[in-house]
Design an enzyme around this catalytic site. Sequence first.
Site, PDB file in Angstrom:
ATOM      1  N   TYR A  18       0.684  -1.485   0.122  1.00 39.09           N
ATOM      2  CA  TYR A  18      -0.250  -0.283   0.151  1.00 39.09           C
ATOM      3  C   TYR A  18       1.011   1.158   0.187  1.00 39.09           C
ATOM      4  O   TYR A  18       0.210   2.706  -0.031  1.00 39.09           O
ATOM      5  CB  TYR A  18      -0.655  -0.299   1.521  1.00 39.09           C
ATOM      6  CG  TYR A  18      -1.949  -1.299   0.835  1.00 39.09           C
ATOM      7  CD1 TYR A  18      -2.902  -1.121   0.192  1.00 39.09           C
ATOM      8  CD2 TYR A  18      -1.608  -1.784   2.057  1.00 39.09           C
ATOM      9  CE1 TYR A  18      -4.071  -2.040   0.426  1.00 39.09           C
ATOM     10  CE2 TYR A  18      -2.329  -3.223   1.705  1.00 39.09           C
ATOM     11  CZ  TYR A  18      -3.709  -3.069   1.416  1.00 39.09           C
ATOM     12  OH  TYR A  18      -5.054  -4.246   0.896  1.00 39.09           O
ATOM     13  N   ASP A  78      -2.330 -10.643   9.294  1.00 36.01           N
ATOM     14  CA  ASP A  78      -0.900 -12.019   7.874  1.00 36.01           C
ATOM     15  C   ASP A  78       0.843 -12.031   8.799  1.00 36.01           C
ATOM     16  O   ASP A  78       1.245 -13.079   8.754  1.00 36.01           O
ATOM     17  CB  ASP A  78      -1.161 -12.295   6.708  1.00 36.01           C
ATOM     18  CG  ASP A  78      -2.462 -12.416   6.380  1.00 36.01           C
ATOM     19  OD1 ASP A  78      -2.773 -13.607   6.270  1.00 36.01           O
ATOM     20  OD2 ASP A  78      -3.111 -11.348   6.083  1.00 36.01           O
ATOM     21  N   HIS A 111       4.607  -6.205  -4.507  1.00 40.47           N
ATOM     22  CA  HIS A 111       2.799  -6.325  -4.709  1.00 40.47           C
ATOM     23  C   HIS A 111       1.873  -4.924  -4.515  1.00 40.47           C
ATOM     24  O   HIS A 111       2.432  -4.008  -3.644  1.00 40.47           O
ATOM     25  CB  HIS A 111       2.492  -7.388  -3.748  1.00 40.47           C
ATOM     26  CG  HIS A 111       2.667  -7.107  -2.195  1.00 40.47           C
ATOM     27  ND1 HIS A 111       1.189  -7.347  -1.684  1.00 40.47           N
ATOM     28  CD2 HIS A 111       3.302  -7.014  -1.404  1.00 40.47           C
ATOM     29  CE1 HIS A 111       1.745  -6.472  -0.155  1.00 40.47           C
ATOM     30  NE2 HIS A 111       3.349  -6.802   0.049  1.00 40.47           N
ATOM     31  N   TYR A 125     -11.786  -1.076  -0.079  1.00 36.85           N
ATOM     32  CA  TYR A 125     -11.575  -0.224   1.580  1.00 36.85           C
ATOM     33  C   TYR A 125     -10.405   0.331   1.780  1.00 36.85           C
ATOM     34  O   TYR A 125      -9.832   0.701   3.402  1.00 36.85           O
ATOM     35  CB  TYR A 125     -11.378  -1.251   2.110  1.00 36.85           C
ATOM     36  CG  TYR A 125     -10.601  -2.518   3.366  1.00 36.85           C
ATOM     37  CD1 TYR A 125     -10.344  -1.673   4.022  1.00 36.85           C
ATOM     38  CD2 TYR A 125     -10.084  -3.654   2.596  1.00 36.85           C
ATOM     39  CE1 TYR A 125      -9.056  -2.670   4.940  1.00 36.85           C
ATOM     40  CE2 TYR A 125      -8.651  -4.124   2.906  1.00 36.85           C
ATOM     41  CZ  TYR A 125      -9.020  -4.016   4.374  1.00 36.85           C
ATOM     42  OH  TYR A 125      -7.644  -4.368   4.308  1.00 36.85           O
ATOM     43  N   ARG A 126      -9.148   0.451   0.568  1.00 38.71           N
ATOM     44  CA  ARG A 126      -7.748   0.227   1.681  1.00 38.71           C
ATOM     45  C   ARG A 126      -6.682   0.462   0.285  1.00 38.71           C
ATOM     46  O   ARG A 126      -7.380  -0.420  -0.633  1.00 38.71           O
ATOM     47  CB  ARG A 126      -6.996  -0.721   2.036  1.00 38.71           C
ATOM     48  CG  ARG A 126      -5.963  -0.582   2.814  1.00 38.71           C
ATOM     49  CD  ARG A 126      -5.252  -1.666   3.733  1.00 38.71           C
ATOM     50  NE  ARG A 126      -4.372  -1.430   4.671  1.00 38.71           N
ATOM     51  CZ  ARG A 126      -4.163  -2.150   5.643  1.00 38.71           C
ATOM     52  NH1 ARG A 126      -4.645  -3.422   5.367  1.00 38.71           N
ATOM     53  NH2 ARG A 126      -2.636  -2.169   6.607  1.00 38.71           N
TER      54      ARG A 126
END
Length: 612
Positions: free
Chosen positions: A150, A212, A453, A534-535
């Site tokens: 992110y 995670d 990613h 949501y993000r």
Amino acid sequence: MSIPKPDPSLSLTPTLSDSHSGIPLPLLEKATHAKSLIYAGKTVPDTVPLTRGLPIPQGISASTFHMVISELKTLLGAQHVELNDAELKNGWYMQHPNTHDMMPLLHSEEFIASAVVYPGSVEDVQRIVKWANKHLVPIYPISMGRNLGYGGAAPRVRGSVTLDLGRRMNRILSINEEDYTCLLEPGVSFYALHEEIQRRGLGDKMWIDTPDLGGGSVIGNTLDRGVGYTPYGDHWAQHAGLEVVLPGDDARVVRTGMGALEGANTWQCFPYGFGPVSDGIFSQSNFGIVTKMGMTLMPNPGGFESFMYTFPDESSLAPLIDIIRPLRISNILENVAQLRHGLQTLSVKGLPRSTYYTGPGPIPQEILSEHLSRTATGDCAWVYYGMSYGPAHIRKYKLDVIDAEFHKIPGCRKIDPSKMPADEYFWSRDRIASGTPDLEELKWVNWVPNGSHIAFSPVSPIQGKDASALYELAKKRHAEAGIDLMPAFCVGLREMHLIVEIVFDATDEGVRKRAERCLRDMIDDAAKLGYGEYRTHLALMDQVAATYNFNDGALMKLNNTLKDALDPNGILAPGRCGIWPKRYRGRGWELKGGETSSEGKGVAPPTGEVKI
């Protein structure tokens, strides 16, 4: 004969006894192995010289910037202020940069800090905020900077000064074993909180909820509304009380909820207090700097039992989701469990894609099936990881209901845990769903060289038709981009998050562009169907914010009003979550896709200040 020098990149990861950001000692061997897998796929050095020199924010000259940085060193101590004027150091998850994104979607020198400052107290944070207002320098707070996928630690505005709150503000201020609460500073990781509970002998009494990967900040993850996998998996719902430094020129300190009462003894017990509940404006925003947060802790349920089911056909998705919904709402399925695609069974082993397939485009289904058939899970399209809690007789009742319902899907198989090897991913999910942080999830990034990613993260109802619609649009866009599809549905009580991880080689500009295009297309596709993210990654925040467009963008207009009132000089994290201060608006800072630069065309002097 000369003895070759050891590769410093493969040195041991610091442990929690060495650093607030370290690995727990029991996970050190696993961390060393994970690191070796990551570095086996790297084709570029960790350290790269800056090609554009010191990144200075727009609106301030280089000479003035050096002068005001000297002033900041006087305020905080020179040892607590570092210029970022020489090189980029990338590292890996446990030894990551705090100056930029180590998994860049754009060029690595786009989202990049000019300097990093390390406050040691709330008073230090206030000094920095006042300094930033005085000189109109953008500042960007991070807790630990591990929000990988992110944007990591990167600031949205190039040249911002990063406030690394974690290095010196990392205390566990309290753990209340009667109320099952804690009070933390930003530098406390899930690893650190778990280990402290064990050290105090409270592990048999209380659990934490962990995402995670456990190396991130509890505060940082919660403010970004991250999730974990016990019944306490909605982290924002479990927070109880904030302490916030506001971004105005007086750097006012506010405590929310019961903390607003001087001497309150219920700050972590009751999150609402009196009057409007203001906590929400400080999550996923740039309205304040959170310096303390309370969290609730989960009582040990008196037993737990992990389970796993596989389903052979992709077409099982919709009927399975419709079976899951009533079980989840009624808490027969108790935790934020995962329904993952079969491809992730291979990728999470940490081996490169070339181990299984070297051809172009997404891995063919027949190749995937061939390799999955050799795993302990077997050939399957979907894998459900869940956990039941409580004494054995309570678990048996719930597990029997789940088994009968899941077996309504043709070809459903319940996997016997006793036949799972010790290194099977199942056991990582077992640890996480019972409140023990782990490190396995990182491994699928090794699917490609220089693995990075980004995530497609829409929210939908727990309905089969919604799951199918999102999965089909993701399949279409991934096929167009020639990218392997790795989806997982994380099922909450009345909603589910689809998390699609797009794994790409960060050194390949063409692949980066395809990954970005794929994600942008999916965001637009989903929004047209009524599903919102949501993000998201820094580079996608403007686009995602624009999809929340009811009543001519009334929500963003409200956010802008709050921003202008709380931060009239626009110094705090400009652009975060698409919220731009008045000085930046209308000057080309928004990213909509295809841009080669993250920067706009300057900033305006502050005008029309409104102070609260």
